[in-house]
Design a protein around this motif. Structure first.
Motif, PDB file in Angstrom:
ATOM      1  N   PRO B 151       0.828  -1.204   0.000  1.00 38.84           N
ATOM      2  CA  PRO B 151       0.000   0.000   0.000  1.00 38.84           C
ATOM      3  C   PRO B 151       0.869   1.264   0.000  1.00 38.84           C
ATOM      4  O   PRO B 151       1.992   1.265   0.500  1.00 38.84           O
ATOM      5  CB  PRO B 151      -0.794  -0.121   1.307  1.00 38.84           C
ATOM      6  CG  PRO B 151      -0.856  -1.592   1.566  1.00 38.84           C
ATOM      7  CD  PRO B 151       0.480  -2.110   1.122  1.00 38.84           C
ATOM      8  N   GLU B 152       0.337   2.303  -0.607  1.00 40.22           N
ATOM      9  CA  GLU B 152       0.958   3.630  -0.595  1.00 40.22           C
ATOM     10  C   GLU B 152      -0.154   4.598  -0.207  1.00 40.22           C
ATOM     11  O   GLU B 152      -0.576   5.444  -0.989  1.00 40.22           O
ATOM     12  CB  GLU B 152       1.538   3.963  -1.981  1.00 40.22           C
ATOM     13  CG  GLU B 152       2.850   3.282  -2.280  1.00 40.22           C
ATOM     14  CD  GLU B 152       4.030   3.901  -1.516  1.00 40.22           C
ATOM     15  OE1 GLU B 152       3.863   4.917  -0.826  1.00 40.22           O
ATOM     16  OE2 GLU B 152       5.136   3.322  -1.627  1.00 40.22           O
ATOM     17  N   MET B 153      -0.620   4.426   1.017  1.00 41.44           N
ATOM     18  CA  MET B 153      -1.881   5.042   1.441  1.00 41.44           C
ATOM     19  C   MET B 153      -1.860   6.552   1.478  1.00 41.44           C
ATOM     20  O   MET B 153      -2.901   7.181   1.518  1.00 41.44           O
ATOM     21  CB  MET B 153      -2.248   4.537   2.829  1.00 41.44           C
ATOM     22  CG  MET B 153      -2.415   3.049   2.872  1.00 41.44           C
ATOM     23  SD  MET B 153      -3.189   2.541   4.402  1.00 41.44           S
ATOM     24  CE  MET B 153      -2.846   0.787   4.305  1.00 41.44           C
ATOM     25  N   HIS B 155      -0.940   8.472  -0.816  1.00 40.29           N
ATOM     26  CA  HIS B 155      -1.004   9.095  -2.146  1.00 40.29           C
ATOM     27  C   HIS B 155      -2.391   9.089  -2.788  1.00 40.29           C
ATOM     28  O   HIS B 155      -2.524   9.378  -3.969  1.00 40.29           O
ATOM     29  CB  HIS B 155       0.070   8.484  -3.061  1.00 40.29           C
ATOM     30  CG  HIS B 155       1.444   8.936  -2.657  1.00 40.29           C
ATOM     31  ND1 HIS B 155       2.014  10.086  -3.141  1.00 40.29           N
ATOM     32  CD2 HIS B 155       2.308   8.436  -1.747  1.00 40.29           C
ATOM     33  CE1 HIS B 155       3.197  10.259  -2.576  1.00 40.29           C
ATOM     34  NE2 HIS B 155       3.404   9.276  -1.725  1.00 40.29           N
ATOM     35  N   MET B 156      -3.407   8.788  -1.998  1.00 37.94           N
ATOM     36  CA  MET B 156      -4.795   8.909  -2.486  1.00 37.94           C
ATOM     37  C   MET B 156      -5.131  10.381  -2.680  1.00 37.94           C
ATOM     38  O   MET B 156      -4.825  11.212  -1.826  1.00 37.94           O
ATOM     39  CB  MET B 156      -5.794   8.445  -1.420  1.00 37.94           C
ATOM     40  CG  MET B 156      -5.562   7.117  -0.827  1.00 37.94           C
ATOM     41  SD  MET B 156      -6.907   6.736   0.319  1.00 37.94           S
ATOM     42  CE  MET B 156      -6.830   8.096   1.505  1.00 37.94           C
ATOM     43  N   MET B 157      -5.845  10.677  -3.763  1.00 36.30           N
ATOM     44  CA  MET B 157      -6.374  12.029  -3.930  1.00 36.30           C
ATOM     45  C   MET B 157      -7.515  12.239  -2.943  1.00 36.30           C
ATOM     46  O   MET B 157      -8.332  11.356  -2.734  1.00 36.30           O
ATOM     47  CB  MET B 157      -6.939  12.195  -5.344  1.00 36.30           C
ATOM     48  CG  MET B 157      -5.910  12.161  -6.420  1.00 36.30           C
ATOM     49  SD  MET B 157      -4.710  13.487  -6.313  1.00 36.30           S
ATOM     50  CE  MET B 157      -5.577  14.753  -7.230  1.00 36.30           C
ATOM     51  N   LEU B 158      -7.576  13.415  -2.373  1.00 37.41           N
ATOM     52  CA  LEU B 158      -8.698  13.760  -1.491  1.00 37.41           C
ATOM     53  C   LEU B 158      -9.463  14.934  -2.097  1.00 37.41           C
ATOM     54  O   LEU B 158      -8.933  15.676  -2.928  1.00 37.41           O
ATOM     55  CB  LEU B 158      -8.180  14.149  -0.104  1.00 37.41           C
ATOM     56  CG  LEU B 158      -7.485  13.055   0.709  1.00 37.41           C
ATOM     57  CD1 LEU B 158      -7.142  13.584   2.101  1.00 37.41           C
ATOM     58  CD2 LEU B 158      -8.355  11.808   0.832  1.00 37.41           C
ATOM     59  N   TYR B 172       4.104  14.060  -7.461  1.00 38.08           N
ATOM     60  CA  TYR B 172       3.376  13.137  -8.336  1.00 38.08           C
ATOM     61  C   TYR B 172       1.899  13.482  -8.455  1.00 38.08           C
ATOM     62  O   TYR B 172       1.314  13.367  -9.514  1.00 38.08           O
ATOM     63  CB  TYR B 172       3.479  11.691  -7.819  1.00 38.08           C
ATOM     64  CG  TYR B 172       4.822  11.064  -8.036  1.00 38.08           C
ATOM     65  CD1 TYR B 172       5.088  10.333  -9.188  1.00 38.08           C
ATOM     66  CD2 TYR B 172       5.827  11.202  -7.092  1.00 38.08           C
ATOM     67  CE1 TYR B 172       6.315   9.754  -9.393  1.00 38.08           C
ATOM     68  CE2 TYR B 172       7.068  10.623  -7.286  1.00 38.08           C
ATOM     69  CZ  TYR B 172       7.315   9.902  -8.442  1.00 38.08           C
ATOM     70  OH  TYR B 172       8.530   9.333  -8.641  1.00 38.08           O
ATOM     71  N   HIS B 173       1.283  13.850  -7.340  1.00 37.30           N
ATOM     72  CA  HIS B 173      -0.180  13.948  -7.310  1.00 37.30           C
ATOM     73  C   HIS B 173      -0.710  15.282  -6.807  1.00 37.30           C
ATOM     74  O   HIS B 173      -1.923  15.437  -6.664  1.00 37.30           O
ATOM     75  CB  HIS B 173      -0.766  12.820  -6.449  1.00 37.30           C
ATOM     76  CG  HIS B 173      -0.223  11.465  -6.770  1.00 37.30           C
ATOM     77  ND1 HIS B 173       0.653  10.808  -5.942  1.00 37.30           N
ATOM     78  CD2 HIS B 173      -0.412  10.660  -7.836  1.00 37.30           C
ATOM     79  CE1 HIS B 173       0.977   9.639  -6.484  1.00 37.30           C
ATOM     80  NE2 HIS B 173       0.350   9.525  -7.624  1.00 37.30           N
TER      81      HIS B 173
END
Lengths: 293, 293
Positions: B151-153, B155-158, B172-173
């Motif tokens: 997991p790379e938790m 780095h989720m978009m919010l 990155y994001h």
């Protein structure tokens, strides 16, 4: 090995006889009426079938906590007569010695794809159904994810696309994934049944954008080895290439696995191999797991 | 049972001797220089210690795929000299018969909290570190989540809060969870070191809002039985009640578990019990697991 399978839905029940390879020999379906009537139809079907285990993929929410006094209950459903109904208890009373595998319908479908379908042999996969609602089941290191309750993957809030001003359809969360991208949301937003929208309608580009946003979250939290997208909305096969593209864009090379960063992504996010058999094969998979425990 | 533990960070390495109860008897730390020099310091420390297993919680990204030819490698790190370094191989060469447990630092910390800390005895938990970066490790049905990568938790978009117009810090994001809520984002947004912001500064309310949004996603996907929040930012203990409130608001009663819907939430989202020992106890937990496999 003769296994029994029950796909318990809010509208209808499907019962079937199959085996540990996922073959279905015989099936029957009937409308979901009262619990008593429905359960009697189940017994009628299975009584002379000499099955060695039974799997039940069930509409929810349900209690899956083996430590709980109300394990095996359908809990807070609005469906008349089914609230707080001990469905596993009723079956166990009739077949006291039969191993019963019990889980959510979507967890069953996920297990079915891992045992018999698109994720066969993998110890990690995600199955998502996108239709009237959105739900997901995940296999992690070979086990179905349960935890505190069970995943409710359709209810994550998503970021809205700038050109989308839809207010969302979910009574709990408004613009969650389900509220933005399930069938009823598509219909309300575009004022037409999803089936009537032409293949090149902008609805599908927006739909793919939201699905990809959700998939990126699942990749970053659950790290599945395969993602399987089923349900009525995914009959729109033109969604897949758009989802692949938007998922790559969103992750932006951060997850450096060729399954995602290259054209292999078309084999990473796929249509269910079991198709419309996903539900009943999922229940067979639950029966197979119950037998082996 | 004497166990060895290595907390491998980009800035420093910590090595320690402990046991299967999580007790730490002896520890030593040194700066991360070249792989060769650093690994020799490791051997110097452990050579005469008669340990029966070794755990290594490591900065990443790392290759955890046992089927891969490059299992045990640190992969695409920008850290000079460490890219594509076979750290497990180097240790195995020196201690050929020693069981070695190898995982990400944050997976180690998650396992440490499950073996020895705030989630002791649970088969399901999430550990999140919120500091210079944001990372998460999860235990599902008793196993650490790996899957395709890990997991790379962070780095989720919010979804952005309406009153927040910050452009985000992640290269990155942009406005992913880490890009919005890790220490460097707080500092850039408010133009002050996070430590200098007073306890009642609006920064913390916004921070709690983003953390709660991310936790809601983890609850809906991973369904953890306990959520543990560590890392430098979480030294701001005033965040906890705000996170509890915003998490309840966001889930809006949909997950009907008293752990979430009632005041018990203060025992559901908690500070790490191992505190600043999380890293090294995590490595001990990895050693314990390696020994028992």
């Amino acid at each position: 090995m003769r296994l029994g399978a029950i796909e318990a839905g809010g509208t209808k029940f499907v019962v079937a006889i199959g085996d540990e390879e996922g073959n279905v020999y015989e099936r029957c379906s009937f409308p979901t009426t009262t619990p008593k009537e429905t359960v009697e139809k189940i017994f009628e079907f299975f009584d002379d079938k000499e099955i060695v285990a039974l799997g039940l993929g069930c509409f929810g929410p349900i209690n899956l906590d083996l430590q709980s006094d109300t394990y095996g209950y359908i809990t807070t459903t609005p469906k008349l007569g089914w609230k707080d109904y001990n469905i596993v208890g009723a079956i166990k009373e009739h077949y006291p010695n039969l191993p019963i595998g019990f889980d959510t319908d979507v967890n069953g479908a996920a297990l079915g794809e891992v045992y018999f379908g698109a994720a066969k042999g993998l110890d990690s996969a995600l199955y998502l159904t996108i239709g009237t609602g959105i739900g997901g089941g995940a296999i992690v290191e070979g086990n179905l994810v349960h935890g505190l309750l069970h995943p409710e993957m359709g209810h994550m809030m998503l970021a809205m696309r700038e050109d989308d001003h839809y207010k969302g359809k979910c009574p709990y969360h408004g613009t969650c994934f389900e509220g933005l991208a399930a069938g009823p949301a598509i219909e309300e937003r575009w004022n037409r049944s999803a089936k009537e929208l032409p293949e090149n309608h902008p609805a599908w580009d927006l739909e793919a954008w939201y699905i990809a946003q959700a998939l990126a979250i699942y990749v970053l939290t659950l790290s599945p080895k395969k993602i399987i997208l089923g349900g009525g909305v995914m009959h729109q096969k033109q969604l897949f290439p758009m989802i692949h593209k938007y998922l790559q864009e969103r992750l932006n090379g951060y997850i450096q696995k060729e399954e995602i960063t290259t054209e292999k992504i078309s084999d990473y996010v796929v249509y269910p191999m079991l198709g419309d058999n996903a539900g009943i094969c999922g229940a067979l998979a639950l029966a197979k797991m119950a037998k082996s425990l």
